[in-house]
Design a protein around this motif. Structure first.
Motif, PDB file in Angstrom:
ATOM      1  N   PHE A  99       0.806  -0.822   0.312  1.00  0.00           N
ATOM      2  CA  PHE A  99       0.003   0.145  -0.375  1.00  0.00           C
ATOM      3  C   PHE A  99       1.353   1.127   0.225  1.00  0.00           C
ATOM      4  N   ALA A 100       0.707   2.435  -0.035  1.00  0.00           N
ATOM      5  CA  ALA A 100       0.925   3.583  -0.072  1.00  0.00           C
ATOM      6  C   ALA A 100       0.593   4.353   0.608  1.00  0.00           C
ATOM      7  N   THR A 101       1.127   5.408   1.276  1.00  0.00           N
ATOM      8  CA  THR A 101       0.950   7.051   2.032  1.00  0.00           C
ATOM      9  C   THR A 101       1.048   8.350   0.651  1.00  0.00           C
ATOM     10  N   CYS A 102       0.468   9.396   1.153  1.00  0.00           N
ATOM     11  CA  CYS A 102       0.453   9.959   0.071  1.00  0.00           C
ATOM     12  C   CYS A 102      -0.233  11.199  -0.023  1.00  0.00           C
ATOM     13  N   THR A 103       0.208  12.261   0.030  1.00  0.00           N
ATOM     14  CA  THR A 103      -0.299  13.521   0.060  1.00  0.00           C
ATOM     15  C   THR A 103      -0.556  14.349  -1.290  1.00  0.00           C
ATOM     16  N   ALA A 130      -3.624  10.229   2.102  1.00  0.00           N
ATOM     17  CA  ALA A 130      -4.170   9.945   2.425  1.00  0.00           C
ATOM     18  C   ALA A 130      -3.336   8.066   3.152  1.00  0.00           C
ATOM     19  N   GLY A 131      -3.777   8.530   4.383  1.00  0.00           N
ATOM     20  CA  GLY A 131      -2.820   8.052   5.568  1.00  0.00           C
ATOM     21  C   GLY A 131      -1.149   8.430   5.635  1.00  0.00           C
ATOM     22  N   HIS A 132      -1.015   9.603   4.915  1.00  0.00           N
ATOM     23  CA  HIS A 132      -0.167  10.416   5.258  1.00  0.00           C
ATOM     24  C   HIS A 132       0.582  11.499   5.864  1.00  0.00           C
ATOM     25  N   VAL A 133       1.851  11.580   6.387  1.00  0.00           N
ATOM     26  CA  VAL A 133       1.547  13.023   7.965  1.00  0.00           C
ATOM     27  C   VAL A 133       1.514  14.601   7.374  1.00  0.00           C
ATOM     28  N   ASP A 134       1.073  14.657   8.218  1.00  0.00           N
ATOM     29  CA  ASP A 134       0.263  16.180   7.442  1.00  0.00           C
ATOM     30  C   ASP A 134       1.741  16.699   7.231  1.00  0.00           C
ATOM     31  N   PRO A 135       1.074  18.114   5.942  1.00  0.00           N
ATOM     32  CA  PRO A 135       2.093  19.128   5.786  1.00  0.00           C
ATOM     33  C   PRO A 135       2.327  20.329   6.471  1.00  0.00           C
ATOM     34  N   ARG A 188       4.274  25.999  10.694  1.00  0.00           N
ATOM     35  CA  ARG A 188       3.469  25.737  12.045  1.00  0.00           C
ATOM     36  C   ARG A 188       2.211  24.418  10.590  1.00  0.00           C
ATOM     37  N   ARG A 189       1.750  23.656  11.668  1.00  0.00           N
ATOM     38  CA  ARG A 189       1.711  22.845  11.091  1.00  0.00           C
ATOM     39  C   ARG A 189       0.289  22.001  10.261  1.00  0.00           C
ATOM     40  N   LEU A 190      -0.423  21.881   9.097  1.00  0.00           N
ATOM     41  CA  LEU A 190      -1.050  21.972   8.632  1.00  0.00           C
ATOM     42  C   LEU A 190      -2.471  20.779   8.387  1.00  0.00           C
ATOM     43  N   PRO A 191      -3.079  20.853   9.785  1.00  0.00           N
ATOM     44  CA  PRO A 191      -4.009  19.249   9.435  1.00  0.00           C
ATOM     45  C   PRO A 191      -4.987  19.820   8.448  1.00  0.00           C
ATOM     46  N   ALA A 192      -4.416  18.357   8.108  1.00  0.00           N
ATOM     47  CA  ALA A 192      -5.356  17.777   6.581  1.00  0.00           C
ATOM     48  C   ALA A 192      -7.048  16.777   7.203  1.00  0.00           C
ATOM     49  N   GLU A 193      -7.807  16.673   7.201  1.00  0.00           N
ATOM     50  CA  GLU A 193      -9.013  15.092   6.927  1.00  0.00           C
ATOM     51  C   GLU A 193      -8.004  14.307   5.533  1.00  0.00           C
ATOM     52  N   GLY A 194      -8.057  13.629   6.692  1.00  0.00           N
ATOM     53  CA  GLY A 194      -7.535  12.319   5.743  1.00  0.00           C
ATOM     54  C   GLY A 194      -8.386  11.401   5.173  1.00  0.00           C
ATOM     55  N   GLY A 195      -7.867   9.756   4.091  1.00  0.00           N
ATOM     56  CA  GLY A 195      -8.396   9.129   4.734  1.00  0.00           C
ATOM     57  C   GLY A 195      -7.538   7.632   4.498  1.00  0.00           C
ATOM     58  N   LEU A 196      -7.982   6.661   4.264  1.00  0.00           N
ATOM     59  CA  LEU A 196      -6.672   5.557   3.913  1.00  0.00           C
ATOM     60  C   LEU A 196      -5.350   5.641   3.104  1.00  0.00           C
ATOM     61  N   LEU A 252      -3.555   4.251  -0.379  1.00  0.00           N
ATOM     62  CA  LEU A 252      -4.087   4.798  -1.138  1.00  0.00           C
ATOM     63  C   LEU A 252      -3.870   2.642  -1.266  1.00  0.00           C
ATOM     64  N   GLY A 253      -4.429   1.347  -1.925  1.00  0.00           N
ATOM     65  CA  GLY A 253      -4.401   0.559  -2.141  1.00  0.00           C
ATOM     66  C   GLY A 253      -5.551  -0.192  -0.791  1.00  0.00           C
ATOM     67  N   LEU A 254      -5.580   0.257   0.022  1.00  0.00           N
ATOM     68  CA  LEU A 254      -6.013   0.179   1.122  1.00  0.00           C
ATOM     69  C   LEU A 254      -7.471   0.700   1.194  1.00  0.00           C
ATOM     70  N   SER A 255      -7.748   1.796   0.871  1.00  0.00           N
ATOM     71  CA  SER A 255      -9.384   2.246   0.802  1.00  0.00           C
ATOM     72  C   SER A 255     -10.205   1.969  -0.501  1.00  0.00           C
ATOM     73  N   ALA A 256      -9.455   0.984  -1.625  1.00  0.00           N
ATOM     74  CA  ALA A 256     -10.253   0.246  -2.747  1.00  0.00           C
ATOM     75  C   ALA A 256     -10.838  -1.167  -1.767  1.00  0.00           C
ATOM     76  N   GLU A 257      -9.556  -1.713  -1.025  1.00  0.00           N
ATOM     77  CA  GLU A 257      -9.704  -2.702  -0.416  1.00  0.00           C
ATOM     78  C   GLU A 257     -10.728  -3.017  -0.187  1.00  0.00           C
ATOM     79  N   PHE A 258     -11.223  -1.782   1.023  1.00  0.00           N
ATOM     80  CA  PHE A 258     -12.270  -2.227   1.947  1.00  0.00           C
ATOM     81  C   PHE A 258     -13.322  -0.868   1.765  1.00  0.00           C
ATOM     82  N   GLY A 259     -13.545  -0.432   0.532  1.00  0.00           N
ATOM     83  CA  GLY A 259     -14.845  -0.011   0.036  1.00  0.00           C
ATOM     84  C   GLY A 259     -14.535   1.763   0.480  1.00  0.00           C
ATOM     85  N   ARG A 260     -13.834   1.768   0.903  1.00  0.00           N
ATOM     86  CA  ARG A 260     -13.546   3.733   1.430  1.00  0.00           C
ATOM     87  C   ARG A 260     -12.556   4.558   0.297  1.00  0.00           C
ATOM     88  N   LEU A 261     -13.771   4.680  -0.702  1.00  0.00           N
ATOM     89  CA  LEU A 261     -12.493   5.709  -1.874  1.00  0.00           C
ATOM     90  C   LEU A 261     -13.366   7.513  -1.325  1.00  0.00           C
TER      91      LEU A 261
END
Length: 522
Positions: A255-259, A275-280, A290-298, A300-309
């Motif tokens: 799987f891969a994390t990505c922003t 996508a599961g990555h650290v905040d920029p 300062r940290r830039l909190p961003a709401e994230g998802g699963l 890449l790869g896992l979100s498709a496997e669990f149907g949470r795209l």
């Protein structure tokens, strides 16, 4: 490395312990012997940097016969090798031992030990030198394999990363990649910068699970796919969702994390998808970070496997002079510390770091080099230029797909930011509402998407104009919505809110437009 092995032999008292004056060493390359260590200073013999195995030289002989050659005296040397001896006779050599370097039953080179005060070799000395040659051959073979694997890994990693970063009008960009491990252990970290229409740019940072060539190969494919989806004009959330499906269908266990950040350099609007990555991070023009909190998802790869795209989009604004910092977790992972501590340390480092973007990127990598670590690091810094702030007479355009609600939201953010940036803040709500009605009308009552353009018209009075184009030739009409109607009020709202509005026929459709006078005091 091979150089390390040679350095140990020459400078670790090894020669002194053996009583030798100096050494020469040659390694096999493409059927020839390449001289990699050439004995005493000023002793190199012209024409011997590369020699054939059938020539009358001692190293050629031992490689050819796979047997050691012990030269007992200067006379023996002169008689056996008349071509070489005249060039080295002034060195005072009294004896020499040439050993074939054999690894896995094949010659990889030859080693020569030269003596200036020794005559002949005892049986024990010969056995010791033969054993020494075997040990050195194994060390050299490991070193050669190490160098080959490292070159292969480094070449593969570099081939998968972008060969060049494009010039981005309105922004400064700095990228870095550092491998924290050597040998075959490479990672799947990557960065990318994607020029997009309308003064926008896509910035990507990601990390494929694992540290091997498979991770690098998956990374290369994923980078290209993300770039293609973004260039096709999909919204950031759609780009992520499609990339996740692609990775899932690759039939890999990675799987891969990505922003992914889509930055409009004219308005400063940034749409972030994580996508599961650290905040920029964001660095202010005064250096504060300062940290830039961003709401994230699963990931890449896992979100498709669990149907949470579904990937939520966070919209922020990047002011002129501010810098967006995207990085992989190798930059903030510290032994014995949690991720928050690592981010706090990084924030302090950025705050106290140099103002110049390239020097700042170098400083972050220097910290990685000093610290060591078990993970690769990719860094992407993007600074919005002060000189690229919106000016009167600006123009922005965006495509809104019919089945893409994220694109409609993105268009709203673009319009809101542009109105404020162009000095029409007092009418921002009116402009946004009218534009929203025109866009929604086009999406509901025509086939295909819409193209939204917002621009400033200069003249006796400044006007802000919104154009919404679609591919239908059917003209819109005002109609009574009725008491319980949920539609039919769109054009009535536009008529009330805008100073002017109208419809223009185009060759392949129409354009519905509205204009708003911008008060002079703004």
């Amino acid at each position: 490395t091979v150089g390390d092995v040679i350095e140990v032999l020459k400078n670790s008292q090894g020669l002194a312990h053996l009583g030798a004056t100096s050494l020469v060493m040659g390694l096999m390359e493409a059927g020839r012997i390449h001289l990699v260590a050439d004995g005493p200073e000023d002793s190199f013999v012209p024409g011997t940097r590369y020699t054939r195995t059938d020539e009358q030289y001692p190293m050629s002989e031992v490689v050819r016969t796979l047997a050691p050659r012990f030269i007992e005296s200067a006379t023996d040397f002169a008689t056996s090798y008349p071509i070489l001896w005249p060039h080295i006779s002034h060195l005072g050599i009294t004896s020499a031992a040439y050993l074939p370097l054999i690894a896995q039953a094949r010659p990889i080179g030859a080693l020569g030990l030269l003596y200036s005060d020794k005559d002949g070799f005892t049986s024990d000395e010969r056995n010791l030198l033969v054993a020494l040659g075997s040990s050195i051959a194994q060390s050299l073979q490991r070193a050669m394999l190490y160098e080959q694997e490292h070159d292969l890994a480094e070449g593969l990693q570099q081939a998968m990363l972008p060969r060049r970063i494009p010039d981005v009008p309105g922004a400064q960009v700095a990228v870095r990649y550092r491998s924290a491990r050597l040998g075959r252990d490479i990672g799947g970290d990557w960065y990318d910068v994607i020029p997009l229409p309308g003064g926008r740019v896509g910035a990507v940072i990601g990390d494929v699970q694992g540290h091997d060539t498979h991770a690098a190969a998956v990374m290369g494919q994923l980078r290209i796919v993300l770039r293609a989806y973004a260039a096709e004009g999909h919204s950031p959330a759609t780009v992520m969702a499609r990339a996740s499906v692609f990775l899932h269908e690759l039939d890999t266990d990675r799987f891969a994390t990505c922003t992914y950040a889509e930055v409009d350099l004219t308005t400063g609007v940034v749409q972030l998808v994580r996508a599961g990555h650290v905040d920029p991070l964001v660095r202010e023009s005064d250096g504060n970070c300062r940290r830039l909190p961003a709401e994230g998802g699963l990931p890449l790869g896992l979100s498709a496997e669990f149907g949470r795209l579904e990937y939520p989009v966070s919209t922020v604004e990047l002011d002129p002079g501010q810098t967006l910092l995207l990085f992989t977790d190798g930059l903030v992972e510290l032994p014995g510390a949690d991720l928050d501590e690592g981010i706090q340390l990084l924030t302090a480092m950025v705050r106290n770091g140099p103002q110049d973007l390239q020097r700042l990127a170098d400083r972050l990598c220097e910290e990685v080099d000093e610290r060591g670590g078990e993970d690769d690091v990719a860094v992407l810094l993007l600074r919005r230029k002060v000189a690229h702030a919106p000016q009167p007479g600006g123009r922005l355009q965006q495509h809104v797909a019919q089945s893409d609600p994220e694109a409609l939201s993105s268009a709203r953010h673009m319009i809101r930011a542009a109105v404020r940036a162009w000095g029409a803040k007092a009418r921002a709500d009116e402009v946004e509402l009218a534009a929203d009605e025109l866009i929604t009308n086009a999406l509901m009552h025509t086939d295909g998407g819409a193209i939204v353009t917002i621009r400033v018209l200069t003249g006796p009075e400044r006007r802000l104009r919104v154009d919404v184009e679609d591919r239908s030739s059917a003209l819109p009409r005002r109609r009574d919505a009725g008491e319980a109607g949920v539609s039919g009020r769109g054009l009535m709202l536009v008529d009330r809110l805008a100073d002017l509005w109208g419809v223009e026929s185009r060759g392949s459709g129409k354009c519905v437009w509205c204009e708003f006078v911008i008060p002079a005091h703004e």
